[in-house]
Design an enzyme around this catalytic site. Structure first.
Site, PDB file in Angstrom:
ATOM      1  N   THR A  56     -14.607 -15.725  48.162  1.00 39.61           N
ATOM      2  CA  THR A  56     -15.104 -16.189  49.460  1.00 39.61           C
ATOM      3  C   THR A  56     -14.543 -17.558  49.838  1.00 39.61           C
ATOM      4  OG1 THR A  56     -17.159 -14.944  49.281  1.00 39.61           O
ATOM      5  CG2 THR A  56     -17.166 -16.811  50.800  1.00 39.61           C
TER       6      THR A  56
ATOM      7  N   LYS B 200     -10.701 -31.636  36.782  1.00 34.73           N
ATOM      8  CA  LYS B 200     -11.139 -32.979  36.355  1.00 34.73           C
ATOM      9  C   LYS B 200     -10.581 -34.103  37.229  1.00 34.73           C
ATOM     10  CE  LYS B 200     -12.525 -32.014  31.591  1.00 34.73           C
ATOM     11  NZ  LYS B 200     -13.810 -32.634  31.316  1.00 34.73           N
TER      12      LYS B 200
END
Lengths: 467, 467
Positions: free
Chosen positions: B348, B323
């Site tokens: 990844t 956030k």
């Protein structure tokens, strides 16, 4: 045809790889961030097109491309332009909760952006941040749709028993429902997607998982055209296994997830007929077919989507994407896959508009430069050259595969890890997968001029390894 | 003190909210993207500081801030500068697989960036893309560490039985292990994090879940200082419940996750003593305490981290963030929480360097402008003004809470959804949570001059609703 503006003529290395600067940075980094997996510390600002430059002055021809995720070259000018746009700056500094407060650009970003490349038959998109997240969102869509069908069109009411049990992680509100995946598949590493992933123990050990079933993925013999009968029988056997599981698993199976080519698991192929059969089984059982195009999507197989090779009679129910898309999410069409109530499929950010802007620039590049057709053509040449090389090194290039699948080419080799190491020392960055497989994942701008560089690199390293 | 450069003097609305342009865009968007949750279509380029401008020409004082995730104002000049930096452009167009090929900037980005605000006692960071992902990564770290302890220091070998069963989603390789969370908690919506989330049925219905336990979170009486004995007894009861579950759950509980203030679940507080007791229980049982600071972190409670209010004798094992950080991940220190082998905690992208660059600019702003201390001071004033207003509208402001917790202030009201709607029509964007709670989530640049605007807005709307 050269797409990048300032590529060097060939790779060059000044040090053994990894070089001293990479090693020094890795040691410092490891104090605060797990750097055991660091392979090369990169100077991205000095990298161009197909070439990756490291902090030791080495310059690699990169046919691994950030685990198959760089689509149109390092420092692509069109992407740089998108990165400098007013719209990008706003997306970066004013990160919206897209589900509640989308920007005035969001509609256009999707409609004139991602939706241009939606798989045929897919009319809607849901945005996410990673392939793993996209797959879990797809699972959730399938679970909700499955239960909606069970309730029937006239009863979408949630009973008190459902409401209360859902909050306790118990049935009937939180039912036992499964996703079927295939052995050796990779679908991500979240706790849900990892339950579908069946690649390697290092991915799964010690992590609790959903009791979901796996079917055998066809183990085909290569080259495919020389083993048609055996391969057909193998695929038939695997489809029978799927059907058996769908009929007998301890809980309902709401969906099947499959990669067009099993990538992390070893570049395992299956024929269009297999996938047609798989879709037929999901239709017969009234469940959802999720095609995980996280690695195969965005052109690498010589079609925009890997599943286009299958010529399915109907669109897959859900197609997930990430990696080369530079953003993530899923496409779908079936209205049942949009939940019956708002906020069931929702989160704070719902993706990242900044990454969707980059994705649009990628799509512009792919479409305007015909990079999918280009990749199909280059892939054919590359495959033939590798096939020729394999006759010279039959013990080092085994089971060459990916014919007709663009540059999505792989082969087995007895010692992939030594080969990778020597290839890097020769200035070529290659990736591996499966047990001992070399996977080629060049960018879509990999051109004819790069083929001899790559082939010469393989040839020299093979000659060295043979000694 | 005004931090933003070009805020309007007050909110203004030209249309009912949502206005016609929002509604028109929402209809178009809904064809390709689920827009049922769209509340306002925003012109972010015209938004400044605490003010949000929409496509209908309305300008809102925003005390919801993109579901509590805008830290230092719309179009913050320092963030714009970071967004235009050479490093940002490279991070956007050359997205690295950070785990394998970090850029030359990554070490500095973490060491001189995120690590500056690491919670006391936390020495390492793992980067992610969302709070949900951060929590799941924390769960995985806890599971792996728990099993590592069970194996003992002299036996980190994985047996054939473990290796084979893990691939089948079965014990012992994939063991039944649980995370304990609290009723009404929210920890995300991935399949793992959702199993810990206990907020609302709309989040959980029809989704399979791990059979993890929930304990009751204290239901305190407000104002806290008037109900000390009752509240202490309630907290004791809840801790006893935790201990009972840890001792009796059908499988080992490897970790406990808790929010410093339950946010989505209704802004539910507990005392420092409760959290000290909770940590003592996790220590006693040799399991991990995960503090979910996704919403409370980065200054909103008047301390940089919400858990700083607790004065714990030792740092929490894991602290997750997202956030306001504008990126996500978790901090930790215990060496056991870095897995014994590489690639066990990996994916990844491993986060997004572009978002970490923004996060660094946010941290610069917070530290250089003392925004945490500012928020503590403003929060105290705001709380007192609301307390005064509550004596005027005792039926509309119930259980006012968040005293001494910066601007992290909330109250219950009989009809939160009408109140939100009327507040928007009055030019103020407020959020709700729980059953019928108004939660204030202004940015850290919310200043003294905004308080009367907010209070006047409430007063006018309350007067209207009372009629």
């Amino acid at each position: 045809m050269t797409f990048a503006l300032s590529e060097p003529p060939a790779p060059s290395t000044l040090t053994a790889v990894p070089g001293p600067s990479t090693n020094a940075t890795k040691r410092e980094l490891d104090v605060i961030f797990d750097a055991r997996t660091t392979q090369i510390v990169v100077d991205y600002e000095k990298s161009y097109g197909n070439y990756l430059s490291d902090v030791d002055g080495n310059c690699f021809l990169d046919v691994y491309a950030q685990i198959a995720s760089i689509p149109v070259g390092y420092n692509n000018p069109a992407l740089i332009q998108a990165a400098q746009s007013r719209e990008m700056i706003s997306a970066l500094v004013n990160r919206p909760a897209i589900g509640n407060f989308p920007s005035q650009h969001w509609l256009k970003l999707l409609r004139e952006g991602l939706m241009r490349v939606a798989p045929r038959g897919c009319t809607q998109v849901f945005t996410a941040q990673s392939g793993s997240e996209a797959n879990e969102l797809a699972f959730k869509a399938a679970f909700m749709a499955y239960q909606r069908k069970q309730r029937g069109p006239d009863n979408q009411h949630w009973s008190t028993r459902e409401l209360e049990s859902a909050m306790k992680n118990q049935a009937p509100g939180s039912p036992d429902l499964a996703i079927l995946s295939f052995k050796d598949s990779f679908h991500g590493r979240g706790l849900g997607s990892l339950s579908a992933t069946r690649s390697k123990p290092v991915h799964k050990m010690d992590i609790p998982s959903f009791k979901w079933p796996q079917a055998t993925f066809p183990r085909l013999k290569y080259p495919l055209e020389e083993h048609e009968d055996d391969n057909r029988a193998e695929e038939r056997r695997c489809l029978q296994e799927v059907e058996h599981i769908l009929a007998s698993w301890y809980c309902p199976v709401a969906g099947v997830i499959v990669e067009p080519i099993q990538s992390e698991g070893g570049d395992n192929h299956a024929s269009p007929g297999f996938f047609q059969g798989l879709q037929a089984l999901t239709k017969k059982h009234g469940i959802y077919l999720i095609v995980d195009e996280v690695q195969t999507g965005f052109g690498a197989t010589g079609r925009f989507w890997g599943h286009e090779h299958w010529e399915l009679p109907a669109a897959p129910d859900i197609v997930t994407f990430s990696k080369k898309a530079q953003t993530a999410g899923y496409f779908f069409s079936d209205a049942m896959l949009r939940p019956d109530k708002a906020y069931r499929q929702f989160n704070t950010w719902m993706g990242d508009a900044a990454r969707v802007i980059i994705s649009n620039a990628v799509i512009d590049e792919i479409l305007s430069k015909n990079l999918v057709e280009h990749t199909a053509r280059i892939g054919d040449i590359l495959y033939e050259r590798l096939a020729a090389l394999s006759t010279k090194f039959p013990q080092l290039i085994l089971n060459l595969r990916g014919k007709g699948r663009g540059t999505y080419i792989a082969f087995d080799t007895p010692d992939a890890s030594s080969l990778l190491k020597e290839m890097r020392n020769a200035g070529i960055n290659v990736g591996s997968c499966g047990v001992s497989t070399i996977r080629l994942r060049p960018m879509l701008i990999f051109g004819e001029e790069h083929i001899p560089l790559l082939l010469d690199g393989f040839e020299k390293v093979f000659a060295k390894l043979e000694k």
